[in-house]
Design a protein around this motif. Structure first.
Motif, PDB file in Angstrom:
ATOM      1  N   SER A 193       0.852  -1.186   0.000  1.00  0.00           N
ATOM      2  CA  SER A 193       0.000   0.000   0.000  1.00  0.00           C
ATOM      3  C   SER A 193       0.886   1.235   0.000  1.00  0.00           C
ATOM      4  CB  SER A 193      -0.945   0.013   1.201  1.00  0.00           C
ATOM      5  OG  SER A 193      -0.216  -0.043   2.412  1.00  0.00           O
ATOM      6  N   VAL A 194       0.353   2.343  -0.530  1.00  0.00           N
ATOM      7  CA  VAL A 194       1.085   3.597  -0.592  1.00  0.00           C
ATOM      8  C   VAL A 194       0.580   4.508   0.521  1.00  0.00           C
ATOM      9  CG1 VAL A 194       1.641   5.623  -1.988  1.00  0.00           C
ATOM     10  CG2 VAL A 194       1.415   3.372  -3.078  1.00  0.00           C
ATOM     11  N   HIS A 195       1.481   4.947   1.373  1.00  0.00           N
ATOM     12  CA  HIS A 195       1.138   5.809   2.496  1.00  0.00           C
ATOM     13  C   HIS A 195       1.688   7.210   2.248  1.00  0.00           C
ATOM     14  CE1 HIS A 195      -0.244   2.686   5.477  1.00  0.00           C
ATOM     15  NE2 HIS A 195       0.282   1.953   4.509  1.00  0.00           N
ATOM     16  N   TYR A 196       0.813   8.204   2.411  1.00  0.00           N
ATOM     17  CA  TYR A 196       1.218   9.601   2.229  1.00  0.00           C
ATOM     18  C   TYR A 196       1.342  10.303   3.579  1.00  0.00           C
ATOM     19  CZ  TYR A 196       0.754  14.612   1.550  1.00  0.00           C
ATOM     20  OH  TYR A 196       0.952  15.962   1.627  1.00  0.00           O
ATOM     21  N   SER A 197       2.356  11.133   3.718  1.00  0.00           N
ATOM     22  CA  SER A 197       2.496  11.969   4.915  1.00  0.00           C
ATOM     23  C   SER A 197       3.189  13.260   4.508  1.00  0.00           C
ATOM     24  CB  SER A 197       3.292  11.254   6.013  1.00  0.00           C
ATOM     25  OG  SER A 197       4.619  11.003   5.578  1.00  0.00           O
ATOM     26  N   GLN A 198       3.135  14.248   5.377  1.00  0.00           N
ATOM     27  CA  GLN A 198       3.784  15.525   5.107  1.00  0.00           C
ATOM     28  C   GLN A 198       4.506  15.997   6.354  1.00  0.00           C
ATOM     29  OE1 GLN A 198       1.568  19.362   4.359  1.00  0.00           O
ATOM     30  NE2 GLN A 198       2.339  18.995   2.287  1.00  0.00           N
ATOM     31  N   THR A 199       5.687  16.519   6.186  1.00  0.00           N
ATOM     32  CA  THR A 199       6.454  17.047   7.309  1.00  0.00           C
ATOM     33  C   THR A 199       6.790  18.517   7.043  1.00  0.00           C
ATOM     34  OG1 THR A 199       8.544  16.326   6.314  1.00  0.00           O
ATOM     35  CG2 THR A 199       7.485  14.813   7.861  1.00  0.00           C
ATOM     36  N   ILE A 200       6.879  19.271   8.117  1.00  0.00           N
ATOM     37  CA  ILE A 200       7.249  20.677   8.035  1.00  0.00           C
ATOM     38  C   ILE A 200       8.377  20.914   9.028  1.00  0.00           C
ATOM     39  CG2 ILE A 200       6.425  23.055   8.158  1.00  0.00           C
ATOM     40  CD1 ILE A 200       3.592  21.971   7.955  1.00  0.00           C
ATOM     41  N   GLN A 201       9.453  21.512   8.576  1.00  0.00           N
ATOM     42  CA  GLN A 201      10.598  21.777   9.433  1.00  0.00           C
ATOM     43  C   GLN A 201      10.669  23.261   9.773  1.00  0.00           C
ATOM     44  OE1 GLN A 201      12.448  19.351  10.687  1.00  0.00           O
ATOM     45  NE2 GLN A 201      11.223  17.879   9.519  1.00  0.00           N
ATOM     46  N   PRO A 202      11.000  23.601  11.012  1.00  0.00           N
ATOM     47  CA  PRO A 202      11.138  25.022  11.368  1.00  0.00           C
ATOM     48  C   PRO A 202      12.348  25.641  10.674  1.00  0.00           C
ATOM     49  CG  PRO A 202      11.860  23.627  13.181  1.00  0.00           C
ATOM     50  CD  PRO A 202      11.256  22.714  12.161  1.00  0.00           C
ATOM     51  N   LEU A 203      12.277  26.938  10.498  1.00  0.00           N
ATOM     52  CA  LEU A 203      13.342  27.683   9.833  1.00  0.00           C
ATOM     53  C   LEU A 203      13.996  28.608  10.845  1.00  0.00           C
ATOM     54  CD1 LEU A 203      14.691  28.436   7.093  1.00  0.00           C
ATOM     55  CD2 LEU A 203      12.970  30.231   6.900  1.00  0.00           C
ATOM     56  N   THR A 204      15.319  28.553  10.949  1.00  0.00           N
ATOM     57  CA  THR A 204      16.063  29.402  11.877  1.00  0.00           C
ATOM     58  C   THR A 204      16.725  30.545  11.119  1.00  0.00           C
ATOM     59  OG1 THR A 204      16.483  27.550  13.374  1.00  0.00           O
ATOM     60  CG2 THR A 204      17.894  29.482  13.604  1.00  0.00           C
ATOM     61  N   ILE A 205      16.567  31.761  11.631  1.00  0.00           N
ATOM     62  CA  ILE A 205      17.110  32.964  11.010  1.00  0.00           C
ATOM     63  C   ILE A 205      17.989  33.684  12.027  1.00  0.00           C
ATOM     64  CG2 ILE A 205      16.556  35.211   9.993  1.00  0.00           C
ATOM     65  CD1 ILE A 205      13.787  33.927   9.294  1.00  0.00           C
ATOM     66  N   ASN A 206      19.168  34.058  11.638  1.00  0.00           N
ATOM     67  CA  ASN A 206      20.061  34.862  12.473  1.00  0.00           C
ATOM     68  C   ASN A 206      20.315  36.202  11.781  1.00  0.00           C
ATOM     69  OD1 ASN A 206      21.039  32.947  14.746  1.00  0.00           O
ATOM     70  ND2 ASN A 206      21.280  31.729  12.884  1.00  0.00           N
ATOM     71  N   THR A 207      20.017  37.277  12.478  1.00  0.00           N
ATOM     72  CA  THR A 207      20.198  38.605  11.902  1.00  0.00           C
ATOM     73  C   THR A 207      20.395  39.615  13.027  1.00  0.00           C
ATOM     74  OG1 THR A 207      19.255  40.222  10.369  1.00  0.00           O
ATOM     75  CG2 THR A 207      17.709  39.060  11.803  1.00  0.00           C
ATOM     76  N   HIS A 208      20.302  40.908  12.712  1.00  0.00           N
ATOM     77  CA  HIS A 208      20.476  41.978  13.699  1.00  0.00           C
ATOM     78  C   HIS A 208      19.367  43.010  13.550  1.00  0.00           C
ATOM     79  CE1 HIS A 208      24.528  40.293  13.596  1.00  0.00           C
ATOM     80  NE2 HIS A 208      24.830  40.961  14.698  1.00  0.00           N
ATOM     81  N   ILE A 209      18.989  43.601  14.640  1.00  0.00           N
ATOM     82  CA  ILE A 209      18.131  44.778  14.613  1.00  0.00           C
ATOM     83  C   ILE A 209      19.030  46.008  14.697  1.00  0.00           C
ATOM     84  CG2 ILE A 209      16.351  46.097  15.848  1.00  0.00           C
ATOM     85  CD1 ILE A 209      15.177  43.491  16.818  1.00  0.00           C
ATOM     86  N   ASP A 210      18.833  46.919  13.742  1.00  0.00           N
ATOM     87  CA  ASP A 210      19.581  48.177  13.722  1.00  0.00           C
ATOM     88  C   ASP A 210      21.089  47.950  13.654  1.00  0.00           C
ATOM     89  OD1 ASP A 210      19.515  50.983  13.645  1.00  0.00           O
ATOM     90  OD2 ASP A 210      19.980  51.107  15.788  1.00  0.00           O
ATOM     91  N   ASN A 211      21.502  46.811  13.076  1.00  0.00           N
ATOM     92  CA  ASN A 211      22.928  46.494  12.930  1.00  0.00           C
ATOM     93  C   ASN A 211      23.665  46.458  14.267  1.00  0.00           C
ATOM     94  OD1 ASN A 211      24.974  45.779  11.071  1.00  0.00           O
ATOM     95  ND2 ASN A 211      25.879  47.826  11.232  1.00  0.00           N
ATOM     96  N   ASN A 212      22.911  46.302  15.337  1.00  0.00           N
ATOM     97  CA  ASN A 212      23.520  46.422  16.664  1.00  0.00           C
ATOM     98  C   ASN A 212      23.067  45.350  17.642  1.00  0.00           C
ATOM     99  OD1 ASN A 212      25.170  47.718  18.594  1.00  0.00           O
ATOM    100  ND2 ASN A 212      23.405  48.825  19.423  1.00  0.00           N
ATOM    101  N   TYR A 213      21.857  44.818  17.456  1.00  0.00           N
ATOM    102  CA  TYR A 213      21.296  43.855  18.401  1.00  0.00           C
ATOM    103  C   TYR A 213      21.117  42.507  17.699  1.00  0.00           C
ATOM    104  CZ  TYR A 213      20.060  48.319  20.574  1.00  0.00           C
ATOM    105  OH  TYR A 213      20.101  49.596  21.090  1.00  0.00           O
ATOM    106  N   PRO A 214      22.026  41.573  17.913  1.00  0.00           N
ATOM    107  CA  PRO A 214      21.893  40.263  17.265  1.00  0.00           C
ATOM    108  C   PRO A 214      20.699  39.492  17.823  1.00  0.00           C
ATOM    109  CG  PRO A 214      23.746  40.269  18.793  1.00  0.00           C
ATOM    110  CD  PRO A 214      23.263  41.677  18.727  1.00  0.00           C
ATOM    111  N   ILE A 215      19.913  38.929  16.911  1.00  0.00           N
ATOM    112  CA  ILE A 215      18.730  38.164  17.310  1.00  0.00           C
ATOM    113  C   ILE A 215      18.676  36.863  16.525  1.00  0.00           C
ATOM    114  CG2 ILE A 215      17.380  40.217  17.909  1.00  0.00           C
ATOM    115  CD1 ILE A 215      15.892  39.823  15.215  1.00  0.00           C
ATOM    116  N   GLN A 216      17.900  35.933  17.040  1.00  0.00           N
ATOM    117  CA  GLN A 216      17.618  34.679  16.342  1.00  0.00           C
ATOM    118  C   GLN A 216      16.111  34.467  16.332  1.00  0.00           C
ATOM    119  OE1 GLN A 216      18.160  30.392  17.883  1.00  0.00           O
ATOM    120  NE2 GLN A 216      19.981  30.699  16.594  1.00  0.00           N
TER     121      GLN A 216
END
Length: 235
Positions: free
Chosen positions: A35-58
Motif C-alpha cells: 500500500s502507498v502511504h502519504y504523509s507531510q512534514t514541516i521543518q522550522p526555519l532558523t534565522i540569524n540577523t540583527h536589529i539596527d545592525n547592533n542587536y543580534p537576534i535569532q
C-alpha cells in the motif's frame, strides 16, 4: 531486509490531482500486501540577523502549509536576543514571501493562535491588529536579472520606535513542507519494509518539496502490481 525488496519491480500508475490520499488500498499479491502511504512534514526555519545592525537576534519560524491557490498562511515561532536568550513567542502571516510577525501578551497570543488554527480564513484580520507589543515586517526578496535572489530586508517596531532589520537570506523557505510517499510491503514471513517511492521513481525533486504559493502539483500513487525479479522456490 530492505535489499530483498530491491529485487521487486514496482509498477505504479500516477497522475496529478488537487487532493492527496492518506493511503491507497492494500494490493495483495499471493502472500504479500502493498500500500502507498502519504504523509507531510514541516521543518522550522532558523534565522540569524540583527536589529539596527547592533542587536543580534535569532528567530525560529514554522510556516504552516497553505492550500493550493490560497494567498496567505500562518506563521508561528519565537525570537530571542542573543544576549538574553529569552524566547518571545511570535504569531504572524506570510503572503508570497511577505512576512509579518507579531508579539502579543500571552493571553491574546493563545486566543489568536486558537482562532487562526480553527479558522485560517480569518488570518487577514491580523493585518489590522494594532494591539501588538512588537512587530516584524519582512519584505519580499526580488529576483535579479542574473537569476540571483536579493536577501530579505525588514523592520522592527514597538509602536513608537521603528528600526531596520539587517538583510538576511532565507533560501530554504520553500523547502519547509515536504511530501512523502512510501510503499509499505508486508508479508506473512518477512519483516515489513517501506520504500521511498518518489526517490525510487526519480520524482523527488519535482514532487517532494512543495510551495502552495508558487505551484501546487500533487501526486497520487497506487500500487498496480508487484512481482519478484527472481522467484524463489521457498516463497
Amino acid at each position: 531486509m530492505a535489499s530483498y525488496y530491491q529485487f521487486l519491480y514496482l509498477w505504479c500508475f500516477y497522475c496529478l490531482f488537487f487532493t492527496l490520499p492518506v493511503h491507497s488500498s492494500p494490493t495483495p499479491t499471493k502472500n504479500m500486501h502493498a500500500s502507498v502511504h502519504y504523509s507531510q512534514t514541516i521543518q522550522p526555519l532558523t534565522i540569524n540577523t540583527h536589529i539596527d545592525n547592533n542587536y543580534p537576534i535569532q528567530l525560529q519560524l514554522l510556516f504552516n502549509v497553505i492550500n493550493c491557490y490560497d494567498d496567505i498562511g500562518l506563521v508561528t515561532g519565537w525570537y530571542q536576543y542573543d544576549k538574553y536568550k529569552v524566547r518571545m513567542p511570535l504569531l504572524g502571516i506570510y503572503n508570497y514571501q511577505f512576512i509579518t510577525l507579531y508579539r502579543f501578551d500571552a493571553v491574546q497570543h493563545q486566543r489568536l493562535l486558537t482562532q487562526f488554527k480553527d479558522h485560517p480564513s480569518q488570518l487577514t484580520t491580523l493585518e489590522n491588529n494594532s494591539s501588538f507589543i512588537e512587530k516584524f515586517e519582512f519584505v519580499n526578496r526580488w529576483k535579479q536579472p542574473n537569476g540571483a535572489w536579493l536577501p530579505f530586508s525588514g523592520k522592527w517596531t514597538n509602536g513608537t520606535k521603528t528600526l531596520n532589520v539587517n538583510p538576511f537570506n532565507m533560501d530554504s523557505i520553500t523547502d519547509q513542507a515536504q511530501n512523502h510517499y512510501n510503499l509499505v510491503i508486508t508479508s506473512s514471513h518477512r519483516t515489513t519494509t517501506s520504500l521511498d517511492l518518489l526517490t525510487q521513481l526519480g520524482l523527488a525533486s519535482e514532487y517532494q518539496i512543495t510551495n502552495g504559493n508558487i505551484a501546487c502539483p500533487e501526486l497520487s500513487l497506487a500500487v498496480a502490481n508487484i512481482k519478484k525479479k527472481h522467484p524463489r522456490l521457498e516463497d
